[in-house]
Design an enzyme around this catalytic site. Structure first.
Site, mmCIF file in Angstrom:
data_model
loop_
_atom_site.group_PDB
_atom_site.id
_atom_site.type_symbol
_atom_site.label_atom_id
_atom_site.label_comp_id
_atom_site.label_asym_id
_atom_site.label_seq_id
_atom_site.Cartn_x
_atom_site.Cartn_y
_atom_site.Cartn_z
ATOM 1 N N LYS A 9 0.847 -1.197 0.000
ATOM 2 C CA LYS A 9 0.000 0.000 0.000
ATOM 3 C C LYS A 9 0.878 1.240 0.000
ATOM 4 O O LYS A 9 1.856 1.318 0.736
ATOM 5 C CB LYS A 9 -0.896 -0.015 1.233
ATOM 6 C CG LYS A 9 -1.744 1.230 1.403
ATOM 7 C CD LYS A 9 -2.810 1.072 2.466
ATOM 8 C CE LYS A 9 -2.284 1.192 3.855
ATOM 9 N NZ LYS A 9 -3.372 1.372 4.852
ATOM 10 N N SER A 25 -4.878 3.843 -16.988
ATOM 11 C CA SER A 25 -3.903 3.444 -15.985
ATOM 12 C C SER A 25 -3.596 4.538 -14.975
ATOM 13 O O SER A 25 -4.204 5.592 -14.964
ATOM 14 C CB SER A 25 -2.593 3.005 -16.634
ATOM 15 O OG SER A 25 -1.962 4.125 -17.211
ATOM 16 N N TYR A 58 -4.241 -0.391 -13.866
ATOM 17 C CA TYR A 58 -2.904 -0.975 -13.865
ATOM 18 C C TYR A 58 -1.864 0.132 -13.805
ATOM 19 O O TYR A 58 -2.151 1.294 -14.093
ATOM 20 C CB TYR A 58 -2.684 -1.868 -15.096
ATOM 21 C CG TYR A 58 -2.747 -1.121 -16.402
ATOM 22 C CD1 TYR A 58 -1.581 -0.614 -16.989
ATOM 23 C CD2 TYR A 58 -3.954 -0.896 -17.045
ATOM 24 C CE1 TYR A 58 -1.633 0.083 -18.186
ATOM 25 C CE2 TYR A 58 -4.014 -0.204 -18.237
ATOM 26 C CZ TYR A 58 -2.850 0.282 -18.810
ATOM 27 O OH TYR A 58 -2.894 0.980 -19.984
#
Length: 117
Positions: A9, A25, A58
């Protein structure tokens, strides 16, 4: 059987750009990616603390040390420049592996998106 567990994270970074005219993205500063163990092309989940949006996309590698957090394409509609986001990645593992797994959590400087020593 495997379960999805938090792998890493990047906690509370500031969106530096939202570029609608891009394929899609999120572009992330390479130093932040490395610190969190996130690789280019990896699926990530994003939470916007300012508006409550939650979505996935992504990763594209950004210039190291730049502090870049840029949402591209359709994801750019879900954030505003200056918003604070949390970027998370998950991994599939067995429950046995998950019991001892320790996710990598990165706490960058929220003003600059750079790593704090």
């Amino acid at each position: 059987m495997t379960i999805e567990v938090l792998k890493s994270k990047i906690h509370r970074v500031r969106v530096t750009e939202a570029n609608l005219d891009y394929i899609g993205s999120i572009t992330i500063d390479r130093q932040l990616m490395d610190a969190a163990g996130i690789i280019a092309g990896e699926r990530v989940y994003i939470v916007d603390n300012n508006n409550g949006e939650r979505f996935d996309t992504y990763v594209i590698e950004g210039e190291p040390g730049s502090g870049t957090i840029c949402l591209n394409g359709a994801a750019a509609r879900k954030v505003h420049r200056g918003d604070i986001v949390i970027i998370m990645s998950y991994a599939a593992m067995t429950p046995e592996e998950a019991r001892t797994w320790k996710p990598k959590v990165v706490f960058p400087d929220t003003d600059t998106n750079r790593l704090i020593n």
